[in-house]
Design a protein around this motif. Structure first.
Motif, mmCIF file in Angstrom:
data_model
loop_
_atom_site.group_PDB
_atom_site.id
_atom_site.type_symbol
_atom_site.label_atom_id
_atom_site.label_comp_id
_atom_site.label_asym_id
_atom_site.label_seq_id
_atom_site.Cartn_x
_atom_site.Cartn_y
_atom_site.Cartn_z
ATOM 1 N N MET A 22 -14.356 -14.086 -37.257
ATOM 2 C CA MET A 22 -13.006 -14.632 -37.016
ATOM 3 C C MET A 22 -12.179 -14.471 -38.289
ATOM 4 O O MET A 22 -12.622 -14.894 -39.361
ATOM 5 C CB MET A 22 -13.138 -16.117 -36.653
ATOM 6 C CG MET A 22 -11.799 -16.816 -36.433
ATOM 7 S SD MET A 22 -12.029 -18.613 -36.199
ATOM 8 C CE MET A 22 -11.705 -18.773 -34.475
ATOM 9 N N PRO A 23 -11.012 -13.872 -38.222
ATOM 10 C CA PRO A 23 -10.204 -13.751 -39.434
ATOM 11 C C PRO A 23 -9.789 -15.132 -39.928
ATOM 12 O O PRO A 23 -9.599 -16.049 -39.144
ATOM 13 C CB PRO A 23 -8.980 -12.935 -38.992
ATOM 14 C CG PRO A 23 -8.956 -12.991 -37.507
ATOM 15 C CD PRO A 23 -10.341 -13.301 -37.038
ATOM 16 N N GLU A 47 -1.323 -8.104 -42.340
ATOM 17 C CA GLU A 47 -2.275 -7.660 -41.313
ATOM 18 C C GLU A 47 -3.190 -8.804 -40.888
ATOM 19 O O GLU A 47 -3.483 -8.979 -39.705
ATOM 20 C CB GLU A 47 -3.105 -6.480 -41.843
ATOM 21 C CG GLU A 47 -2.297 -5.190 -41.867
ATOM 22 C CD GLU A 47 -2.969 -4.067 -42.650
ATOM 23 O OE1 GLU A 47 -2.320 -3.027 -42.831
ATOM 24 O OE2 GLU A 47 -4.125 -4.237 -43.085
ATOM 25 N N GLU A 48 -3.626 -9.585 -41.878
ATOM 26 C CA GLU A 48 -4.494 -10.711 -41.551
ATOM 27 C C GLU A 48 -3.740 -11.744 -40.703
ATOM 28 O O GLU A 48 -4.277 -12.271 -39.720
ATOM 29 C CB GLU A 48 -5.026 -11.366 -42.832
ATOM 30 C CG GLU A 48 -6.015 -12.483 -42.511
ATOM 31 C CD GLU A 48 -6.500 -13.242 -43.735
ATOM 32 O OE1 GLU A 48 -6.090 -12.905 -44.865
ATOM 33 O OE2 GLU A 48 -7.268 -14.194 -43.534
ATOM 34 N N ILE A 85 -4.794 -13.047 -37.000
ATOM 35 C CA ILE A 85 -5.012 -14.458 -36.658
ATOM 36 C C ILE A 85 -4.128 -14.857 -35.468
ATOM 37 O O ILE A 85 -4.589 -15.514 -34.521
ATOM 38 C CB ILE A 85 -4.730 -15.368 -37.878
ATOM 39 C CG1 ILE A 85 -5.797 -15.149 -38.964
ATOM 40 C CG2 ILE A 85 -4.696 -16.839 -37.467
ATOM 41 C CD1 ILE A 85 -5.503 -15.852 -40.285
ATOM 42 N N LEU A 86 -2.861 -14.433 -35.503
ATOM 43 C CA LEU A 86 -1.954 -14.758 -34.388
ATOM 44 C C LEU A 86 -2.467 -14.159 -33.086
ATOM 45 O O LEU A 86 -2.422 -14.801 -32.026
ATOM 46 C CB LEU A 86 -0.539 -14.253 -34.700
ATOM 47 C CG LEU A 86 0.208 -15.078 -35.757
ATOM 48 C CD1 LEU A 86 1.440 -14.321 -36.251
ATOM 49 C CD2 LEU A 86 0.591 -16.446 -35.205
ATOM 50 N N HIS A 87 -2.964 -12.955 -33.170
ATOM 51 C CA HIS A 87 -3.511 -12.297 -31.988
ATOM 52 C C HIS A 87 -4.696 -13.101 -31.444
ATOM 53 O O HIS A 87 -4.792 -13.389 -30.247
ATOM 54 C CB HIS A 87 -3.920 -10.867 -32.343
ATOM 55 C CG HIS A 87 -4.469 -10.114 -31.177
ATOM 56 N ND1 HIS A 87 -3.653 -9.641 -30.164
ATOM 57 C CD2 HIS A 87 -5.737 -9.789 -30.835
ATOM 58 C CE1 HIS A 87 -4.416 -9.043 -29.257
ATOM 59 N NE2 HIS A 87 -5.678 -9.126 -29.640
ATOM 60 N N MET A 88 -5.574 -13.492 -32.363
ATOM 61 C CA MET A 88 -6.754 -14.262 -31.964
ATOM 62 C C MET A 88 -6.355 -15.578 -31.287
ATOM 63 O O MET A 88 -7.018 -16.035 -30.352
ATOM 64 C CB MET A 88 -7.594 -14.546 -33.212
ATOM 65 C CG MET A 88 -8.770 -15.452 -32.992
ATOM 66 S SD MET A 88 -9.521 -15.808 -34.584
ATOM 67 C CE MET A 88 -8.388 -17.026 -35.229
ATOM 68 N N MET A 118 4.318 -10.078 -50.795
ATOM 69 C CA MET A 118 3.075 -10.357 -50.090
ATOM 70 C C MET A 118 2.336 -9.052 -49.835
ATOM 71 O O MET A 118 2.907 -8.114 -49.298
ATOM 72 C CB MET A 118 3.383 -11.014 -48.738
ATOM 73 C CG MET A 118 3.453 -12.511 -48.804
ATOM 74 S SD MET A 118 1.819 -13.241 -49.116
ATOM 75 C CE MET A 118 2.275 -14.968 -49.055
ATOM 76 N N PRO A 119 1.065 -8.999 -50.238
ATOM 77 C CA PRO A 119 0.330 -7.768 -49.996
ATOM 78 C C PRO A 119 0.257 -7.456 -48.499
ATOM 79 O O PRO A 119 0.216 -8.368 -47.681
ATOM 80 C CB PRO A 119 -1.062 -8.043 -50.556
ATOM 81 C CG PRO A 119 -1.069 -9.418 -51.056
ATOM 82 C CD PRO A 119 0.278 -10.038 -50.879
ATOM 83 N N VAL A 120 0.230 -6.185 -48.178
ATOM 84 C CA VAL A 120 0.235 -5.779 -46.782
ATOM 85 C C VAL A 120 -1.005 -6.297 -46.055
ATOM 86 O O VAL A 120 -0.956 -6.603 -44.866
ATOM 87 C CB VAL A 120 0.380 -4.239 -46.654
ATOM 88 C CG1 VAL A 120 -0.853 -3.527 -47.189
ATOM 89 C CG2 VAL A 120 0.652 -3.843 -45.211
#
Ligand SMILES: Nc1ncnc2c1ncn2[C@@H]1O[C@H](COP(=O)(O)OP(=O)(O)O)[C@@H](O)[C@H]1O
Ligand SMILES: [Mg+2]
Length: 251
Positions: free
Chosen positions: A1-2, A132-133, A137-140, A126-128
């Motif tokens: 899980m991210p 992506e993370e 998380i939003l997708h999850m 903010m690093p890319v």
């Protein structure tokens, strides 16, 4: 899980003999002692005004107890030194604390500030990987398609998901959630509790306050009742019926 740092099973939060009063008022917490375990949902119950919110704010390091010990994974809670709170502890206040005019993904990215410091993000650097993370998380959490929308356009349940996402972005050992489902209808409340259950199952110690006794008994691992400033009941959720809970809460 991210977003979830794996932690060893066992006690994640240890609270010992915690006392607290607001200024000169009588103490509202009088020797509170309990543990919250990694991978478990611990629900704190108690009448309004009983000190639940105050307890969570102490566990986040926002207010100082009169006395008592708090350990996160066996090391003392770091307290607000130079404005820096313990990054192992994520806190979701009752009103969620989201920036309503900002996009969902921007709100989630603020969760990374606790572990990276503020400067880069203030500069828009903010690093890319963080973006992506945040999107993963939003997708999850089932709201990946809302990432670019302003929070103010979201429903109550979607906002709760954003708040969970922001807390996961912090890679927390502990998530403290105050009255987490109090503003939601029952169907959405169950969805959010189920999601919270999944988060706990991945190894986070989730400590939540609520007034929803049925949801607590259905979803929590452990229920703790605060009454008169102390722990009146501390039990596996499955082993306590509603009557016993009500009795513990009312005295
Ligand atoms: N900032 C504050 N200053 C003084 N008293 C407060 C403050 N916040 C809360 N209290 C009081 O402390 C008690 C516990 O409040 P709280 O922790 O919010 O309880 P709960 O979350 O269980 O309803 C209440 O009597 C409340 O009025
Ligand atoms: Mg409260």
């Amino acid at each position: 899980m991210p977003g979830v740092a794996r932690v060893a099973p066992g006690v994640a939060v240890s609270v010992r003999d915690l006392w607290f009063s607001y200024r000169d008022a009588a103490p509202i917490l009088r020797g509170v002692t309990f543990d919250a375990r990694a991978g478990e949902m611990t629900v704190i119950l108690g009448e309004s005004g009983g000190g639940k919110t105050t307890l969570l704010r102490i566990l986040k390091g926002l207010v100082m107890p009169l006395r008592g010990e708090i350990e996160i994974l066996s090391s003392p809670l770091k307290r607000g030194l130079m404005g820096r709170l313990d990054p192992r502890v994520a806190y979701i206040p009752q009103q969620l604390g989201l920036i309503r005019s900002q996009s969902v993904v921007t709100n989630v990215l603020t969760g990374a500030l606790a572990r990276t410091g503020t400067l880069r993000s203030l500069l828009g650097l903010m690093p890319v990987e963080h973006t992506e993370e945040a999107e993963a998380i939003l997708h999850m959490l089932g709201i990946g398609e809302k990432a670019a929308l302003p929070v103010q356009t979201l429903s109550g349940g979607e906002r709760q998901r954003v708040a969970i996402a922001r807390s996961l972005m912090q890679h927390p050992t502990v998530i403290l959630a105050d009255e987490f489902v109090s503003q939601l209808d029952i169907v959405t409340s169950r969805e959010i509790m189920s999601l919270a259950r999944d988060v706990a199952d991945r190894g986070v110690a989730l400590v939540m306050t609520t007034h929803e006794l049925d949801l607590a008994r259905e979803f929590a691992d452990r229920v703790i009742v605060l009454r008169d400033g102390a722990v009146a009941l501390d039990s596996p959720a499955r082993e306590v019926d509603e009557a016993a809970l009500v009795k513990a809460i009312r005295g």
